[in-house]
Design a protein around this motif. Structure first.
Motif, PDB file in Angstrom:
ATOM      1  N   MET A   1      -1.196  -8.726  -7.400  1.00  0.00           N
ATOM      2  CA  MET A   1      -0.359  -7.643  -6.941  1.00  0.00           C
ATOM      3  C   MET A   1      -1.187  -6.578  -6.220  1.00  0.00           C
ATOM      4  SD  MET A   1       2.687  -6.591  -6.810  1.00  0.00           S
ATOM      5  CE  MET A   1       3.719  -5.200  -6.737  1.00  0.00           C
ATOM      6  N   ASP A   2      -2.398  -6.290  -6.719  1.00  0.00           N
ATOM      7  CA  ASP A   2      -3.228  -5.263  -6.094  1.00  0.00           C
ATOM      8  C   ASP A   2      -3.537  -5.577  -4.636  1.00  0.00           C
ATOM      9  OD1 ASP A   2      -3.297  -3.540  -8.175  1.00  0.00           O
ATOM     10  OD2 ASP A   2      -5.280  -4.103  -8.889  1.00  0.00           O
ATOM     11  N   GLU A   3      -3.714  -6.867  -4.309  1.00  0.00           N
ATOM     12  CA  GLU A   3      -4.025  -7.217  -2.925  1.00  0.00           C
ATOM     13  C   GLU A   3      -2.880  -6.862  -1.999  1.00  0.00           C
ATOM     14  OE1 GLU A   3      -4.195 -10.742  -4.631  1.00  0.00           O
ATOM     15  OE2 GLU A   3      -6.129 -10.295  -5.496  1.00  0.00           O
ATOM     16  N   LYS A   4      -1.663  -6.914  -2.482  1.00  0.00           N
ATOM     17  CA  LYS A   4      -0.494  -6.625  -1.657  1.00  0.00           C
ATOM     18  C   LYS A   4      -0.309  -5.137  -1.425  1.00  0.00           C
ATOM     19  CE  LYS A   4       1.921 -10.812  -2.825  1.00  0.00           C
ATOM     20  NZ  LYS A   4       3.140 -11.430  -3.306  1.00  0.00           N
ATOM     21  N   ARG A   5      -0.941  -4.313  -2.222  1.00  0.00           N
ATOM     22  CA  ARG A   5      -0.794  -2.869  -2.083  1.00  0.00           C
ATOM     23  C   ARG A   5      -1.789  -2.298  -1.068  1.00  0.00           C
ATOM     24  NH1 ARG A   5      -0.045  -0.341  -7.901  1.00  0.00           N
ATOM     25  NH2 ARG A   5      -0.327   1.493  -6.635  1.00  0.00           N
ATOM     26  N   GLY A   6      -2.786  -3.072  -0.693  1.00  0.00           N
ATOM     27  CA  GLY A   6      -3.724  -2.729   0.372  1.00  0.00           C
ATOM     28  C   GLY A   6      -4.208  -1.296   0.413  1.00  0.00           C
ATOM     29  N   LEU A   8      -2.778   1.498   0.042  1.00  0.00           N
ATOM     30  CA  LEU A   8      -2.337   2.382  -1.033  1.00  0.00           C
ATOM     31  C   LEU A   8      -3.368   2.423  -2.155  1.00  0.00           C
ATOM     32  CD1 LEU A   8      -0.296   4.232  -2.374  1.00  0.00           C
ATOM     33  CD2 LEU A   8       0.896   2.199  -3.209  1.00  0.00           C
ATOM     34  N   ASN A   9      -3.996   1.293  -2.461  1.00  0.00           N
ATOM     35  CA  ASN A   9      -5.043   1.277  -3.497  1.00  0.00           C
ATOM     36  C   ASN A   9      -6.189   2.208  -3.138  1.00  0.00           C
ATOM     37  OD1 ASN A   9      -3.790  -0.512  -5.237  1.00  0.00           O
ATOM     38  ND2 ASN A   9      -4.678  -2.296  -4.244  1.00  0.00           N
ATOM     39  N   ILE A  10      -6.570   2.222  -1.883  1.00  0.00           N
ATOM     40  CA  ILE A  10      -7.643   3.116  -1.434  1.00  0.00           C
ATOM     41  C   ILE A  10      -7.217   4.566  -1.618  1.00  0.00           C
ATOM     42  CG2 ILE A  10      -8.967   3.893   0.577  1.00  0.00           C
ATOM     43  CD1 ILE A  10      -8.789   0.926   1.549  1.00  0.00           C
ATOM     44  N   LEU A  12      -4.993   5.818  -3.646  1.00  0.00           N
ATOM     45  CA  LEU A  12      -4.910   6.145  -5.074  1.00  0.00           C
ATOM     46  C   LEU A  12      -6.289   6.361  -5.686  1.00  0.00           C
ATOM     47  CD1 LEU A  12      -2.054   3.703  -6.146  1.00  0.00           C
ATOM     48  CD2 LEU A  12      -1.910   6.201  -5.915  1.00  0.00           C
ATOM     49  N   LYS A  13      -7.269   5.584  -5.248  1.00  0.00           N
ATOM     50  CA  LYS A  13      -8.633   5.779  -5.759  1.00  0.00           C
ATOM     51  C   LYS A  13      -9.215   7.103  -5.268  1.00  0.00           C
ATOM     52  CE  LYS A  13      -9.657   1.010  -6.616  1.00  0.00           C
ATOM     53  NZ  LYS A  13     -10.423  -0.173  -6.377  1.00  0.00           N
ATOM     54  N   ILE A  14      -8.948   7.454  -4.021  1.00  0.00           N
ATOM     55  CA  ILE A  14      -9.398   8.751  -3.489  1.00  0.00           C
ATOM     56  C   ILE A  14      -8.763   9.871  -4.305  1.00  0.00           C
ATOM     57  CG2 ILE A  14      -9.207  10.333  -1.528  1.00  0.00           C
ATOM     58  CD1 ILE A  14      -9.493   7.827   0.280  1.00  0.00           C
ATOM     59  N   SER A  15      -7.477   9.748  -4.570  1.00  0.00           N
ATOM     60  CA  SER A  15      -6.770  10.766  -5.349  1.00  0.00           C
ATOM     61  C   SER A  15      -7.330  10.858  -6.766  1.00  0.00           C
ATOM     62  CB  SER A  15      -5.284  10.428  -5.390  1.00  0.00           C
ATOM     63  OG  SER A  15      -4.585  11.344  -6.192  1.00  0.00           O
ATOM     64  N   LYS A  16      -7.508   9.718  -7.419  1.00  0.00           N
ATOM     65  CA  LYS A  16      -8.001   9.692  -8.797  1.00  0.00           C
ATOM     66  C   LYS A  16      -9.416  10.269  -8.908  1.00  0.00           C
ATOM     67  CE  LYS A  16      -8.799   6.591 -12.658  1.00  0.00           C
ATOM     68  NZ  LYS A  16      -8.822   5.214 -13.121  1.00  0.00           N
ATOM     69  N   CYS A  17     -10.258   9.970  -7.929  1.00  0.00           N
ATOM     70  CA  CYS A  17     -11.642  10.451  -7.948  1.00  0.00           C
ATOM     71  C   CYS A  17     -11.772  11.903  -7.498  1.00  0.00           C
ATOM     72  CB  CYS A  17     -12.502   9.579  -7.042  1.00  0.00           C
ATOM     73  SG  CYS A  17     -12.699   7.909  -7.644  1.00  0.00           S
ATOM     74  N   ARG A  18     -10.659  12.450  -6.978  1.00  0.00           N
ATOM     75  CA  ARG A  18     -10.650  13.832  -6.490  1.00  0.00           C
ATOM     76  C   ARG A  18     -11.668  14.021  -5.366  1.00  0.00           C
ATOM     77  NH1 ARG A  18      -7.642  17.073 -10.034  1.00  0.00           N
ATOM     78  NH2 ARG A  18      -8.759  18.927  -9.405  1.00  0.00           N
ATOM     79  N   THR A  19     -11.795  12.990  -4.546  1.00  0.00           N
ATOM     80  CA  THR A  19     -12.705  13.025  -3.413  1.00  0.00           C
ATOM     81  C   THR A  19     -12.190  14.022  -2.375  1.00  0.00           C
ATOM     82  OG1 THR A  19     -13.252  10.716  -3.744  1.00  0.00           O
ATOM     83  CG2 THR A  19     -13.727  11.620  -1.576  1.00  0.00           C
ATOM     84  N   PRO A  20     -13.045  14.919  -1.881  1.00  0.00           N
ATOM     85  CA  PRO A  20     -12.597  15.831  -0.821  1.00  0.00           C
ATOM     86  C   PRO A  20     -12.220  15.055   0.437  1.00  0.00           C
ATOM     87  CG  PRO A  20     -14.655  16.593  -1.782  1.00  0.00           C
ATOM     88  CD  PRO A  20     -14.407  15.203  -2.311  1.00  0.00           C
ATOM     89  N   ILE A  21     -11.133  15.483   1.054  1.00  0.00           N
ATOM     90  CA  ILE A  21     -10.669  14.879   2.301  1.00  0.00           C
ATOM     91  C   ILE A  21     -10.657  15.974   3.358  1.00  0.00           C
ATOM     92  CG2 ILE A  21      -8.749  13.730   3.457  1.00  0.00           C
ATOM     93  CD1 ILE A  21      -7.875  12.755   0.704  1.00  0.00           C
ATOM     94  N   VAL A  22     -11.207  15.686   4.516  1.00  0.00           N
ATOM     95  CA  VAL A  22     -11.256  16.659   5.602  1.00  0.00           C
ATOM     96  C   VAL A  22     -10.544  16.076   6.811  1.00  0.00           C
ATOM     97  CG1 VAL A  22     -12.751  18.004   7.121  1.00  0.00           C
ATOM     98  CG2 VAL A  22     -13.453  17.559   4.757  1.00  0.00           C
ATOM     99  N   GLN A  36       4.704   7.749   4.143  1.00  0.00           N
ATOM    100  CA  GLN A  36       4.623   6.299   3.995  1.00  0.00           C
ATOM    101  C   GLN A  36       4.296   5.859   2.565  1.00  0.00           C
ATOM    102  OE1 GLN A  36       5.310   4.014   6.335  1.00  0.00           O
ATOM    103  NE2 GLN A  36       4.879   2.342   4.954  1.00  0.00           N
ATOM    104  N   PHE A  37       3.433   6.617   1.882  1.00  0.00           N
ATOM    105  CA  PHE A  37       2.906   6.145   0.600  1.00  0.00           C
ATOM    106  C   PHE A  37       3.316   6.955  -0.627  1.00  0.00           C
ATOM    107  CE2 PHE A  37      -0.136   4.591   3.787  1.00  0.00           C
ATOM    108  CZ  PHE A  37      -0.100   3.237   3.498  1.00  0.00           C
TER     109      PHE A  37
END
Length: 64
Positions: A1-6, A8-10, A12-22, A36-37
């Protein structure tokens, strides 16, 4: 199932890790990504959109 989420998985990981986005001139990209997501529809006000976006990506920086 994770492969089908493509991508979105990335996101969600950015969100979970609280990675800064610029973003530089990336408001449209952010609007489309959230729609979209993460949101069923775009909020009617900018403040609602900011709140929803910060709930997903708490460390986001957008330069207009």
């Amino acid at each position: 199932m994770d492969e089908k989420r493509g991508f979105l998985n990335i996101l969600l990981k950015i969100s979970k890790c609280r990675t800064p986005i610029v973003f530089h001139a990336g408001l449209l990209d952010l609007l489309l990504t959230m729609k979209q997501f993460f949101l069923p529809a775009l909020p009617s006000t900018l403040d609602e959109f900011k709140s929803a976006t910060l709930a997903v990506f708490p460390h986001i920086f957008v330069k207009f």
